[in-house]
Scaffold this motif. Sequence first.
Motif, short mmCIF file in Angstrom:
data_model
loop_
_atom_site.label_atom_id
_atom_site.label_comp_id
_atom_site.label_asym_id
_atom_site.label_seq_id
_atom_site.Cartn_x
_atom_site.Cartn_y
_atom_site.Cartn_z
N SER A 1 -47.38 18.07 6.45
CA SER A 1 -46.38 17.53 5.53
C SER A 1 -46.79 17.70 4.07
O SER A 1 -45.99 18.10 3.24
N CYS A 2 -48.07 17.36 3.75
CA CYS A 2 -48.42 17.33 2.33
C CYS A 2 -49.67 18.14 2.00
O CYS A 2 -50.13 18.14 0.87
N ALA A 3 -50.27 18.79 2.98
CA ALA A 3 -51.49 19.59 2.79
C ALA A 3 -52.69 18.74 2.40
O ALA A 3 -53.67 19.24 1.85
N GLY A 4 -52.60 17.43 2.68
CA GLY A 4 -53.77 16.57 2.43
C GLY A 4 -54.78 16.75 3.56
O GLY A 4 -54.47 17.34 4.59
N ARG A 5 -56.00 16.25 3.37
CA ARG A 5 -57.02 16.45 4.41
C ARG A 5 -56.83 15.46 5.57
O ARG A 5 -56.39 14.33 5.35
N LEU A 6 -57.12 15.90 6.75
CA LEU A 6 -56.98 15.06 7.95
C LEU A 6 -58.36 14.57 8.39
O LEU A 6 -59.30 15.35 8.47
N ILE A 7 -58.42 13.28 8.71
CA ILE A 7 -59.67 12.67 9.16
C ILE A 7 -59.41 12.02 10.52
O ILE A 7 -58.38 11.37 10.71
N PHE A 8 -60.35 12.16 11.43
CA PHE A 8 -60.18 11.55 12.76
C PHE A 8 -60.39 10.04 12.67
O PHE A 8 -61.40 9.58 12.13
N ASN A 9 -59.41 9.27 13.17
CA ASN A 9 -59.51 7.81 13.16
C ASN A 9 -59.84 7.31 14.57
O ASN A 9 -59.02 7.42 15.48
N PRO A 10 -61.04 6.75 14.77
CA PRO A 10 -61.44 6.33 16.13
C PRO A 10 -60.53 5.26 16.73
O PRO A 10 -60.36 5.22 17.95
N SER A 11 -59.92 4.41 15.90
CA SER A 11 -59.12 3.33 16.48
C SER A 11 -57.80 3.83 17.04
O SER A 11 -57.28 3.29 18.01
N THR A 12 -57.23 4.90 16.44
CA THR A 12 -55.96 5.44 16.95
C THR A 12 -56.18 6.71 17.77
O THR A 12 -55.27 7.18 18.45
N GLN A 13 -57.41 7.27 17.68
CA GLN A 13 -57.76 8.53 18.35
C GLN A 13 -56.86 9.67 17.86
O GLN A 13 -56.54 10.60 18.61
N LYS A 14 -56.45 9.56 16.59
CA LYS A 14 -55.60 10.61 16.02
C LYS A 14 -56.18 11.08 14.69
O LYS A 14 -56.95 10.35 14.05
N LEU A 15 -55.73 12.28 14.28
CA LEU A 15 -56.09 12.75 12.95
C LEU A 15 -55.09 12.17 11.97
O LEU A 15 -53.88 12.27 12.19
N GLU A 16 -55.59 11.55 10.90
CA GLU A 16 -54.67 10.91 9.96
C GLU A 16 -54.83 11.51 8.58
O GLU A 16 -55.94 11.84 8.14
N CYS A 17 -53.68 11.62 7.90
CA CYS A 17 -53.69 12.16 6.54
C CYS A 17 -53.96 11.02 5.57
O CYS A 17 -53.26 10.00 5.58
N GLN B 1 -53.48 11.09 2.47
CA GLN B 1 -52.49 11.03 1.37
C GLN B 1 -51.15 10.46 1.80
O GLN B 1 -50.64 9.52 1.21
N CYS B 2 -50.55 11.04 2.87
CA CYS B 2 -49.19 10.60 3.23
C CYS B 2 -49.15 9.72 4.47
O CYS B 2 -48.10 9.19 4.81
N GLY B 3 -50.28 9.56 5.13
CA GLY B 3 -50.33 8.66 6.29
C GLY B 3 -49.84 9.27 7.59
O GLY B 3 -49.80 8.58 8.62
N SER B 4 -49.46 10.57 7.59
CA SER B 4 -49.02 11.21 8.84
C SER B 4 -50.19 11.26 9.83
O SER B 4 -51.34 11.30 9.41
N SER B 5 -49.86 11.24 11.12
CA SER B 5 -50.94 11.32 12.10
C SER B 5 -50.61 12.36 13.18
O SER B 5 -49.44 12.59 13.50
N TYR B 6 -51.64 12.99 13.71
CA TYR B 6 -51.48 14.06 14.70
C TYR B 6 -52.52 13.91 15.79
O TYR B 6 -53.64 13.47 15.52
N ARG B 7 -52.16 14.31 17.00
CA ARG B 7 -53.17 14.36 18.06
C ARG B 7 -54.04 15.60 17.84
O ARG B 7 -53.48 16.67 17.50
N PRO B 8 -55.36 15.50 18.01
CA PRO B 8 -56.23 16.65 17.71
C PRO B 8 -55.82 17.91 18.47
O PRO B 8 -55.89 19.02 17.93
N GLU B 9 -55.37 17.73 19.73
CA GLU B 9 -55.02 18.92 20.52
C GLU B 9 -53.74 19.60 20.02
O GLU B 9 -53.48 20.75 20.35
N ASP B 10 -52.96 18.86 19.20
CA ASP B 10 -51.72 19.45 18.68
C ASP B 10 -51.92 20.17 17.36
O ASP B 10 -51.03 20.86 16.87
N VAL B 11 -53.09 19.97 16.77
CA VAL B 11 -53.33 20.58 15.46
C VAL B 11 -53.98 21.94 15.67
O VAL B 11 -54.98 22.05 16.39
N GLU B 12 -53.41 22.95 15.02
CA GLU B 12 -53.94 24.29 15.20
C GLU B 12 -55.14 24.50 14.27
O GLU B 12 -55.10 24.15 13.10
N ASP B 13 -56.22 25.04 14.86
CA ASP B 13 -57.40 25.32 14.05
C ASP B 13 -57.29 26.75 13.52
O ASP B 13 -57.60 27.70 14.23
#
Lengths: 98, 384
Positions: B7-23, B25-37
Amino acid sequence: MNLFDMEIIRFILFGTIWVFSSVSFAVFITYKILNKYTNYGDSSPKMDEYSMRGIDMTRMRDNVPASDKYHLFADYGVNPYEGHKHSIPEQLLKDKGE
Amino acid sequence: MAVLCKSCAGRLIFNPSTQKLECAQCGSSYRPEDVEDFNSRLDSRYYDTRVYTCPQCGAEVITSDTEVSTFCVFCGNPAIVFNRIAKEYKPDGIVPFKITKEEAIKNIEKRFLKNPIVPKAVKAKCTPENLRGIYVPYWIINADYTEADFISGKVKKGKRSETEYFSRAGDAKFKNIPIDGSNSLNDDISRKLEPFYLEDAKAFDEDYLNGFYSSASDLDYKDLRNSAAFRCHKLYEDEIVKTVKANDVKVLDSIYWVDIHDDPIYMMMPVWFFTFKYEDKPYTVLVNGQSGKVVGTMPWQKKKIWGIAISAFLIVQLLCLFLTWAVFNHFLGLSQIFAWAIAAILVCSSYFSIQGSTGIKRIMKNLKLTQSEAIFKYVKRRQG
Protein backbone atom coordinates in the motif's frame (compact mmCIF):
# COMPACT_ATOMS: atom_id res chain seq x y z
CA MET A 1 40.22 -36.64 84.59
CA ASN A 2 38.55 -34.11 86.88
CA LEU A 3 35.12 -32.56 86.52
CA PHE A 4 36.55 -29.36 85.01
CA ASP A 5 38.22 -31.30 82.19
CA MET A 6 34.98 -33.16 81.50
CA GLU A 7 33.14 -29.86 81.21
CA ILE A 8 35.70 -28.54 78.72
CA ILE A 9 35.49 -31.70 76.61
CA ARG A 10 31.71 -31.54 76.67
CA PHE A 11 31.80 -27.85 75.72
CA ILE A 12 34.16 -28.47 72.77
CA LEU A 13 32.17 -31.50 71.60
CA PHE A 14 28.79 -29.77 71.67
CA GLY A 15 30.28 -26.55 70.32
CA THR A 16 31.67 -28.36 67.26
CA ILE A 17 28.41 -30.18 66.64
CA TRP A 18 26.35 -27.00 66.96
CA VAL A 19 28.65 -25.00 64.70
CA PHE A 20 28.33 -27.75 62.07
CA SER A 21 24.53 -27.78 62.43
CA SER A 22 24.29 -23.99 62.26
CA VAL A 23 26.52 -23.78 59.19
CA SER A 24 24.49 -26.54 57.50
CA PHE A 25 21.20 -24.76 58.14
CA ALA A 26 22.66 -21.40 57.06
CA VAL A 27 24.02 -22.89 53.80
CA PHE A 28 20.71 -24.63 53.07
CA ILE A 29 18.61 -21.51 53.70
CA THR A 30 21.00 -19.40 51.58
CA TYR A 31 20.73 -21.95 48.76
CA LYS A 32 16.92 -21.96 48.94
CA ILE A 33 16.77 -18.15 48.78
CA LEU A 34 19.28 -17.86 45.92
CA ASN A 35 17.51 -20.62 44.02
CA LYS A 36 14.11 -18.97 44.43
CA TYR A 37 15.10 -15.40 43.62
CA THR A 38 18.07 -15.55 41.22
CA ASN A 39 18.24 -18.93 39.48
CA TYR A 40 15.80 -19.15 36.58
CA GLY A 41 14.88 -22.02 34.24
CA ASP A 42 17.29 -24.55 35.72
CA SER A 43 15.66 -27.55 34.05
CA SER A 44 15.79 -29.35 30.74
CA PRO A 45 13.52 -31.97 29.13
CA LYS A 46 13.77 -35.63 30.11
CA MET A 47 14.22 -38.63 27.85
CA ASP A 48 10.50 -39.34 27.38
CA GLU A 49 10.16 -36.00 25.53
CA TYR A 50 12.40 -37.33 22.77
CA SER A 51 11.92 -41.09 22.90
CA MET A 52 8.58 -42.85 22.60
CA ARG A 53 9.61 -46.28 23.83
CA GLY A 54 12.38 -45.43 26.33
CA ILE A 55 15.37 -47.70 26.82
CA ASP A 56 15.37 -51.20 25.36
CA MET A 57 17.56 -53.02 27.91
CA THR A 58 19.95 -55.65 26.56
CA ARG A 59 21.91 -56.18 29.77
CA MET A 60 20.72 -55.66 33.32
CA ARG A 61 22.87 -57.34 35.95
CA ASP A 62 22.92 -56.48 39.65
CA ASN A 63 25.59 -57.09 42.25
CA VAL A 64 28.30 -57.96 39.74
CA PRO A 65 32.01 -58.12 40.65
CA ALA A 66 34.15 -55.07 39.84
CA SER A 67 35.87 -57.09 37.07
CA ASP A 68 32.55 -57.33 35.17
CA LYS A 69 33.31 -53.86 33.80
CA TYR A 70 35.90 -55.36 31.40
CA HIS A 71 33.41 -57.96 30.15
CA LEU A 72 30.78 -55.27 29.70
CA PHE A 73 33.03 -53.05 27.62
CA ALA A 74 34.36 -56.01 25.67
CA ASP A 75 30.78 -56.92 24.73
CA TYR A 76 29.70 -53.36 23.86
CA GLY A 77 32.98 -51.75 22.83
CA VAL A 78 32.42 -52.01 19.08
CA ASN A 79 30.41 -49.34 17.29
CA PRO A 80 27.23 -51.15 16.16
CA TYR A 81 26.59 -48.47 13.54
CA GLU A 82 30.03 -48.72 11.93
CA GLY A 83 29.83 -48.53 8.16
CA HIS A 84 26.40 -46.88 8.01
CA LYS A 85 26.46 -44.41 5.12
CA HIS A 86 24.70 -41.09 5.41
CA SER A 87 23.83 -38.22 3.16
CA ILE A 88 25.17 -35.13 4.87
CA PRO A 89 23.49 -31.75 4.32
CA GLU A 90 25.62 -29.23 2.48
CA GLN A 91 25.63 -26.85 5.44
CA LEU A 92 27.38 -29.48 7.57
CA LEU A 93 30.22 -30.06 5.14
CA LYS A 94 33.41 -28.14 5.82
CA ASP A 95 33.92 -27.16 2.18
CA LYS A 96 30.60 -25.42 1.84
CA GLY A 97 29.98 -22.52 -0.46
CA GLU A 98 28.02 -21.72 -3.53
CA MET B 1 15.91 -8.88 2.33
CA ALA B 2 13.34 -6.44 3.56
CA VAL B 3 9.97 -6.47 1.92
CA LEU B 4 7.91 -3.36 1.47
CA CYS B 5 4.24 -2.67 2.08
CA LYS B 6 2.10 -3.00 -1.07
CA SER B 7 0.00 0.00 0.00
CA CYS B 8 2.59 2.58 1.03
CA ALA B 9 6.05 1.01 0.45
CA GLY B 10 6.79 1.26 4.17
CA ARG B 11 8.92 -1.43 5.82
CA LEU B 12 7.25 -4.58 7.12
CA ILE B 13 8.15 -6.05 10.51
CA PHE B 14 7.04 -9.44 11.82
CA ASN B 15 4.73 -9.07 14.84
CA PRO B 16 4.86 -12.16 17.11
CA SER B 17 1.48 -11.44 18.72
CA THR B 18 -0.43 -11.43 15.40
CA GLN B 19 2.02 -13.70 13.52
CA LYS B 20 1.77 -11.25 10.63
CA LEU B 21 4.02 -8.78 8.88
CA GLU B 22 2.89 -5.28 9.79
CA CYS B 23 3.61 -1.97 8.15
CA ALA B 24 4.97 0.57 10.61
CA GLN B 25 3.62 3.45 8.47
CA CYS B 26 0.07 2.57 7.38
CA GLY B 27 -0.70 -0.34 9.70
CA SER B 28 -1.46 -2.84 6.90
CA SER B 29 -0.74 -6.46 7.76
CA TYR B 30 0.15 -9.50 5.64
CA ARG B 31 0.72 -13.18 6.23
CA PRO B 32 4.42 -13.97 5.60
CA GLU B 33 3.55 -16.70 3.09
CA ASP B 34 1.50 -14.20 1.06
CA VAL B 35 4.32 -11.71 0.72
CA GLU B 36 6.52 -12.19 -2.30
CA ASP B 37 10.25 -12.12 -1.66
CA PHE B 38 11.48 -10.12 -4.63
CA ASN B 39 15.14 -10.65 -3.82
CA SER B 40 14.98 -14.32 -3.14
CA ARG B 41 15.01 -17.05 -5.77
CA LEU B 42 12.73 -19.83 -4.63
CA ASP B 43 15.02 -22.51 -5.98
CA SER B 44 18.12 -21.08 -4.27
CA ARG B 45 19.53 -22.90 -1.27
CA TYR B 46 20.89 -19.59 0.01
CA TYR B 47 19.36 -16.32 1.08
CA ASP B 48 20.86 -12.86 1.35
CA THR B 49 21.61 -11.13 4.60
CA ARG B 50 22.89 -7.64 5.19
CA VAL B 51 25.86 -7.09 7.42
CA TYR B 52 26.23 -3.69 9.07
CA THR B 53 29.25 -2.50 11.02
CA CYS B 54 29.31 -0.05 13.89
CA PRO B 55 32.27 2.32 13.33
CA GLN B 56 32.32 3.16 17.03
CA CYS B 57 32.56 -0.28 18.67
CA GLY B 58 33.18 -2.57 15.69
CA ALA B 59 30.12 -4.74 16.34
CA GLU B 60 28.60 -6.47 13.33
CA VAL B 61 24.87 -6.32 12.68
CA ILE B 62 23.49 -9.26 10.74
CA THR B 63 19.96 -8.75 9.56
CA SER B 64 17.78 -9.58 6.63
CA ASP B 65 15.91 -6.35 7.09
CA THR B 66 17.31 -3.22 5.50
CA GLU B 67 16.18 -0.74 8.10
CA VAL B 68 15.79 -2.48 11.41
CA SER B 69 19.24 -1.58 12.67
CA THR B 70 19.42 2.15 12.41
CA PHE B 71 21.56 2.40 15.54
CA CYS B 72 23.98 0.19 17.35
CA VAL B 73 22.12 -1.12 20.35
CA PHE B 74 25.36 -2.27 21.91
CA CYS B 75 27.11 1.09 22.19
CA GLY B 76 24.22 3.36 21.23
CA ASN B 77 25.97 4.83 18.18
CA PRO B 78 23.19 6.21 15.94
CA ALA B 79 25.09 5.70 12.68
CA ILE B 80 25.92 2.14 11.72
CA VAL B 81 27.29 1.55 8.24
CA PHE B 82 26.19 -1.03 5.70
CA ASN B 83 29.14 -3.32 5.11
CA ARG B 84 28.26 -6.13 2.75
CA ILE B 85 25.66 -8.62 1.56
CA ALA B 86 26.41 -12.11 2.77
CA LYS B 87 24.87 -15.37 1.61
CA GLU B 88 23.59 -17.76 4.25
CA TYR B 89 22.44 -21.34 3.79
CA LYS B 90 18.66 -21.43 3.81
CA PRO B 91 17.20 -23.25 6.83
CA ASP B 92 14.52 -25.91 6.26
CA GLY B 93 12.16 -24.39 8.77
CA ILE B 94 11.60 -21.72 11.36
CA VAL B 95 9.70 -21.48 14.64
CA PRO B 96 8.53 -17.86 14.56
CA PHE B 97 8.67 -15.62 17.62
CA LYS B 98 5.46 -15.97 19.61
CA ILE B 99 6.52 -13.90 22.60
CA THR B 100 6.76 -10.18 21.92
CA LYS B 101 9.56 -8.05 23.32
CA GLU B 102 7.11 -6.57 25.86
CA GLU B 103 6.03 -10.03 26.99
CA ALA B 104 9.66 -11.12 27.30
CA ILE B 105 10.38 -8.07 29.48
CA LYS B 106 7.29 -8.83 31.58
CA ASN B 107 8.44 -12.44 32.06
CA ILE B 108 11.81 -11.22 33.32
CA GLU B 109 10.24 -8.48 35.45
CA LYS B 110 7.93 -11.02 37.08
CA ARG B 111 11.05 -12.44 38.69
CA PHE B 112 12.10 -8.98 39.87
CA LEU B 113 8.88 -7.89 41.52
CA LYS B 114 9.06 -8.24 45.30
CA ASN B 115 12.53 -9.69 44.81
CA PRO B 116 14.70 -8.52 47.68
CA ILE B 117 17.92 -10.06 46.38
CA VAL B 118 18.44 -8.75 42.83
CA PRO B 119 20.15 -5.31 42.88
CA LYS B 120 18.05 -2.30 41.87
CA ALA B 121 20.67 -1.34 39.28
CA VAL B 122 19.97 -4.61 37.46
CA LYS B 123 16.20 -4.17 37.65
CA ALA B 124 16.62 -0.76 36.00
CA LYS B 125 18.45 -2.35 33.08
CA CYS B 126 15.49 -4.45 32.01
CA THR B 127 14.49 -2.14 29.16
CA PRO B 128 13.59 -2.81 25.51
CA GLU B 129 17.01 -1.48 24.38
CA ASN B 130 18.76 -4.29 26.25
CA LEU B 131 16.65 -7.03 24.70
CA ARG B 132 17.46 -8.50 21.28
CA GLY B 133 15.47 -11.09 19.41
CA ILE B 134 17.80 -13.54 17.69
CA TYR B 135 16.91 -16.58 15.62
CA VAL B 136 19.34 -19.24 16.85
CA PRO B 137 20.23 -22.12 14.48
CA TYR B 138 19.36 -25.64 15.60
CA TRP B 139 19.60 -29.06 13.97
CA ILE B 140 16.67 -31.37 14.63
CA ILE B 141 17.84 -34.94 14.50
CA ASN B 142 16.53 -38.48 14.84
CA ALA B 143 19.04 -41.03 16.06
CA ASP B 144 19.64 -44.63 17.08
CA TYR B 145 21.65 -44.91 20.25
CA THR B 146 23.46 -47.64 22.19
CA GLU B 147 25.08 -47.27 25.58
CA ALA B 148 26.74 -49.54 28.18
CA ASP B 149 27.27 -48.35 31.77
CA PHE B 150 29.12 -49.65 34.77
CA ILE B 151 27.42 -48.29 37.88
CA SER B 152 28.02 -48.31 41.62
CA GLY B 153 25.52 -47.84 44.43
CA LYS B 154 25.20 -48.32 48.16
CA VAL B 155 22.89 -51.13 49.27
CA LYS B 156 21.68 -51.60 52.86
CA LYS B 157 22.66 -54.92 54.42
CA GLY B 158 21.23 -54.99 57.91
CA LYS B 159 22.59 -51.96 59.72
CA ARG B 160 25.48 -51.46 57.30
CA SER B 161 25.48 -50.27 53.73
CA GLU B 162 27.79 -51.84 51.16
CA THR B 163 28.94 -50.71 47.73
CA GLU B 164 27.65 -52.93 44.93
CA TYR B 165 28.26 -52.80 41.19
CA PHE B 166 25.71 -52.96 38.40
CA SER B 167 26.14 -53.41 34.66
CA ARG B 168 23.61 -52.03 32.24
CA ALA B 169 23.35 -51.82 28.46
CA GLY B 170 20.56 -50.82 26.13
CA ASP B 171 19.36 -49.15 22.95
CA ALA B 172 17.11 -46.17 22.42
CA LYS B 173 15.56 -44.39 19.49
CA PHE B 174 15.48 -40.62 19.78
CA LYS B 175 13.18 -38.39 17.79
CA ASN B 176 13.30 -34.65 17.11
CA ILE B 177 16.16 -33.79 19.44
CA PRO B 178 17.19 -30.16 18.97
CA ILE B 179 20.96 -29.66 18.79
CA ASP B 180 22.19 -26.08 19.05
CA GLY B 181 23.96 -25.29 15.76
CA SER B 182 26.19 -22.56 17.07
CA ASN B 183 29.60 -23.26 18.54
CA SER B 184 29.50 -19.93 20.39
CA LEU B 185 26.34 -20.63 22.37
CA ASN B 186 27.00 -22.88 25.36
CA ASP B 187 25.17 -26.22 25.03
CA ASP B 188 24.20 -26.20 28.73
CA ILE B 189 22.31 -22.94 28.22
CA SER B 190 20.69 -23.89 24.92
CA ARG B 191 19.50 -27.18 26.51
CA LYS B 192 17.78 -25.29 29.32
CA LEU B 193 15.91 -23.17 26.76
CA GLU B 194 14.03 -26.26 25.62
CA PRO B 195 11.43 -27.40 24.92
CA PHE B 196 10.70 -25.87 21.54
CA TYR B 197 7.43 -27.12 20.11
CA LEU B 198 7.83 -28.14 16.49
CA GLU B 199 4.05 -28.05 15.90
CA ASP B 200 4.46 -24.29 15.41
CA ALA B 201 7.26 -24.67 12.88
CA LYS B 202 6.82 -23.15 9.42
CA ALA B 203 8.68 -23.68 6.18
CA PHE B 204 11.51 -21.17 6.16
CA ASP B 205 10.52 -17.78 4.85
CA GLU B 206 12.94 -14.93 5.35
CA ASP B 207 10.04 -12.56 6.02
CA TYR B 208 9.87 -14.02 9.54
CA LEU B 209 13.34 -12.58 10.15
CA ASN B 210 12.16 -9.00 9.61
CA GLY B 211 12.70 -7.10 12.82
CA PHE B 212 15.04 -9.71 14.31
CA TYR B 213 18.63 -10.78 14.09
CA SER B 214 19.77 -14.19 13.07
CA SER B 215 22.73 -16.43 13.17
CA ALA B 216 23.95 -19.23 10.92
CA SER B 217 25.04 -22.70 11.98
CA ASP B 218 28.81 -23.07 12.20
CA LEU B 219 28.89 -26.80 13.00
CA ASP B 220 30.27 -29.44 10.70
CA TYR B 221 28.98 -33.03 10.65
CA LYS B 222 31.56 -34.23 13.18
CA ASP B 223 30.59 -31.44 15.62
CA LEU B 224 26.94 -32.33 15.16
CA ARG B 225 27.58 -36.03 15.80
CA ASN B 226 29.60 -35.25 18.94
CA SER B 227 26.95 -32.85 20.26
CA ALA B 228 24.19 -35.36 19.46
CA ALA B 229 26.07 -38.21 21.18
CA PHE B 230 26.65 -36.14 24.30
CA ARG B 231 23.05 -34.93 24.32
CA CYS B 232 21.67 -38.47 23.99
CA HIS B 233 24.10 -39.65 26.66
CA LYS B 234 22.82 -37.06 29.16
CA LEU B 235 19.19 -38.02 28.49
CA TYR B 236 19.98 -41.75 28.66
CA GLU B 237 22.11 -41.49 31.81
CA ASP B 238 19.36 -39.71 33.75
CA GLU B 239 17.06 -42.66 32.98
CA ILE B 240 19.47 -45.58 33.42
CA VAL B 241 20.35 -44.67 37.02
CA LYS B 242 16.64 -45.09 37.85
CA THR B 243 16.94 -48.82 37.07
CA VAL B 244 19.41 -49.27 39.95
CA LYS B 245 17.81 -49.87 43.34
CA ALA B 246 20.48 -48.43 45.60
CA ASN B 247 21.52 -45.19 47.27
CA ASP B 248 24.26 -42.80 46.11
CA VAL B 249 24.14 -44.23 42.57
CA LYS B 250 27.10 -43.22 40.40
CA VAL B 251 27.85 -44.05 36.77
CA LEU B 252 31.52 -45.06 37.01
CA ASP B 253 32.17 -45.60 33.33
CA SER B 254 30.19 -45.63 30.11
CA ILE B 255 30.61 -46.21 26.42
CA TYR B 256 28.10 -44.95 23.88
CA TRP B 257 27.44 -44.90 20.15
CA VAL B 258 25.09 -42.77 18.12
CA ASP B 259 23.84 -43.05 14.55
CA ILE B 260 22.17 -39.90 13.26
CA HIS B 261 19.50 -40.62 10.69
CA ASP B 262 19.75 -39.06 7.26
CA ASP B 263 18.70 -35.51 6.60
CA PRO B 264 18.79 -33.67 9.91
CA ILE B 265 16.53 -30.63 9.72
CA TYR B 266 18.08 -27.17 9.87
CA MET B 267 15.78 -24.89 11.91
CA MET B 268 15.75 -21.38 13.31
CA MET B 269 14.51 -21.06 16.90
CA PRO B 270 13.44 -17.78 18.51
CA VAL B 271 15.34 -16.52 21.56
CA TRP B 272 15.29 -13.16 23.35
CA PHE B 273 18.68 -12.15 24.75
CA PHE B 274 18.71 -9.76 27.74
CA THR B 275 22.29 -8.52 28.07
CA PHE B 276 23.65 -6.14 30.67
CA LYS B 277 26.75 -5.37 32.65
CA TYR B 278 26.85 -5.31 36.44
CA GLU B 279 30.00 -4.54 38.40
CA ASP B 280 31.95 -4.76 35.11
CA LYS B 281 30.81 -8.31 34.46
CA PRO B 282 28.64 -9.21 31.46
CA TYR B 283 25.39 -11.10 32.03
CA THR B 284 23.07 -12.70 29.48
CA VAL B 285 19.62 -13.92 30.49
CA LEU B 286 17.68 -15.74 27.79
CA VAL B 287 13.96 -16.02 27.12
CA ASN B 288 12.56 -18.76 24.89
CA GLY B 289 10.79 -16.74 22.17
CA GLN B 290 8.13 -19.42 21.78
CA SER B 291 7.28 -20.49 25.35
CA GLY B 292 8.52 -17.50 27.35
CA LYS B 293 10.73 -19.65 29.62
CA VAL B 294 13.40 -17.51 31.32
CA VAL B 295 16.89 -19.01 31.66
CA GLY B 296 19.80 -17.52 33.58
CA THR B 297 21.11 -16.56 36.97
CA MET B 298 20.84 -12.97 38.18
CA PRO B 299 23.49 -11.25 40.29
CA TRP B 300 22.53 -10.74 43.93
CA GLN B 301 23.21 -8.20 46.67
CA LYS B 302 26.12 -9.81 48.49
CA LYS B 303 25.50 -7.90 51.73
CA LYS B 304 21.92 -9.14 51.95
CA ILE B 305 22.89 -12.75 51.26
CA TRP B 306 25.62 -12.62 53.92
CA GLY B 307 23.10 -11.02 56.31
CA ILE B 308 20.63 -13.86 55.72
CA ALA B 309 23.30 -16.56 56.11
CA ILE B 310 24.70 -15.06 59.33
CA SER B 311 21.19 -14.54 60.77
CA ALA B 312 20.30 -18.18 60.04
CA PHE B 313 23.57 -19.29 61.63
CA LEU B 314 22.93 -17.26 64.79
CA ILE B 315 19.30 -18.37 65.15
CA VAL B 316 20.26 -22.05 64.91
CA GLN B 317 23.17 -21.49 67.29
CA LEU B 318 20.89 -19.91 69.88
CA LEU B 319 18.37 -22.72 69.49
CA CYS B 320 21.10 -25.33 69.89
CA LEU B 321 22.51 -23.62 72.99
CA PHE B 322 19.06 -23.43 74.52
CA LEU B 323 18.36 -27.13 73.82
CA THR B 324 21.69 -28.18 75.33
CA TRP B 325 21.07 -26.07 78.39
CA ALA B 326 17.51 -27.44 78.66
CA VAL B 327 18.70 -31.07 78.51
CA PHE B 328 21.37 -30.68 81.13
CA ASN B 329 19.23 -28.60 83.47
CA HIS B 330 16.07 -30.73 83.09
CA PHE B 331 14.14 -27.64 82.00
CA LEU B 332 10.39 -28.08 82.69
CA GLY B 333 11.14 -31.76 83.24
CA LEU B 334 11.16 -32.30 79.46
CA SER B 335 14.80 -33.18 78.96
CA GLN B 336 13.84 -36.32 77.00
CA ILE B 337 11.95 -34.27 74.42
CA PHE B 338 14.79 -31.74 74.16
CA ALA B 339 17.22 -34.61 73.64
CA TRP B 340 15.08 -35.88 70.73
CA ALA B 341 15.03 -32.36 69.29
CA ILE B 342 18.85 -32.31 69.39
CA ALA B 343 18.97 -35.68 67.62
CA ALA B 344 16.53 -34.40 64.96
CA ILE B 345 18.67 -31.31 64.36
CA LEU B 346 21.76 -33.45 63.97
CA VAL B 347 20.11 -35.76 61.44
CA CYS B 348 18.64 -32.82 59.48
CA SER B 349 21.92 -30.92 59.44
CA SER B 350 23.73 -33.71 57.56
CA TYR B 351 20.99 -33.66 54.92
CA PHE B 352 20.93 -29.84 54.76
CA SER B 353 24.70 -29.72 54.50
CA ILE B 354 24.75 -31.95 51.40
CA GLN B 355 21.68 -30.38 49.77
CA GLY B 356 22.80 -26.82 50.48
CA SER B 357 26.39 -27.19 49.32
CA THR B 358 25.51 -29.06 46.09
CA GLY B 359 22.72 -26.55 45.40
CA ILE B 360 25.00 -23.55 45.86
CA LYS B 361 27.64 -25.19 43.63
CA ARG B 362 25.00 -25.59 40.92
CA ILE B 363 23.89 -21.96 41.23
CA MET B 364 27.50 -20.75 41.01
CA LYS B 365 27.98 -22.87 37.87
CA ASN B 366 24.81 -21.37 36.37
CA LEU B 367 26.00 -17.88 37.32
CA LYS B 368 29.25 -18.49 35.46
CA LEU B 369 27.26 -19.53 32.39
CA THR B 370 25.16 -16.36 32.63
CA GLN B 371 28.36 -14.32 32.96
CA SER B 372 29.90 -16.06 29.95
CA GLU B 373 31.85 -13.56 27.88
CA ALA B 374 31.33 -15.84 24.87
CA ILE B 375 27.53 -15.50 24.97
CA PHE B 376 27.79 -11.76 25.52
CA LYS B 377 29.99 -11.50 22.43
CA TYR B 378 27.65 -13.83 20.54
CA VAL B 379 24.88 -11.29 21.01
CA LYS B 380 27.21 -8.42 20.22
CA ARG B 381 28.27 -9.99 16.94
CA ARG B 382 24.61 -10.26 15.93
CA GLN B 383 24.15 -6.77 16.99
CA GLY B 384 24.30 -6.58 20.30
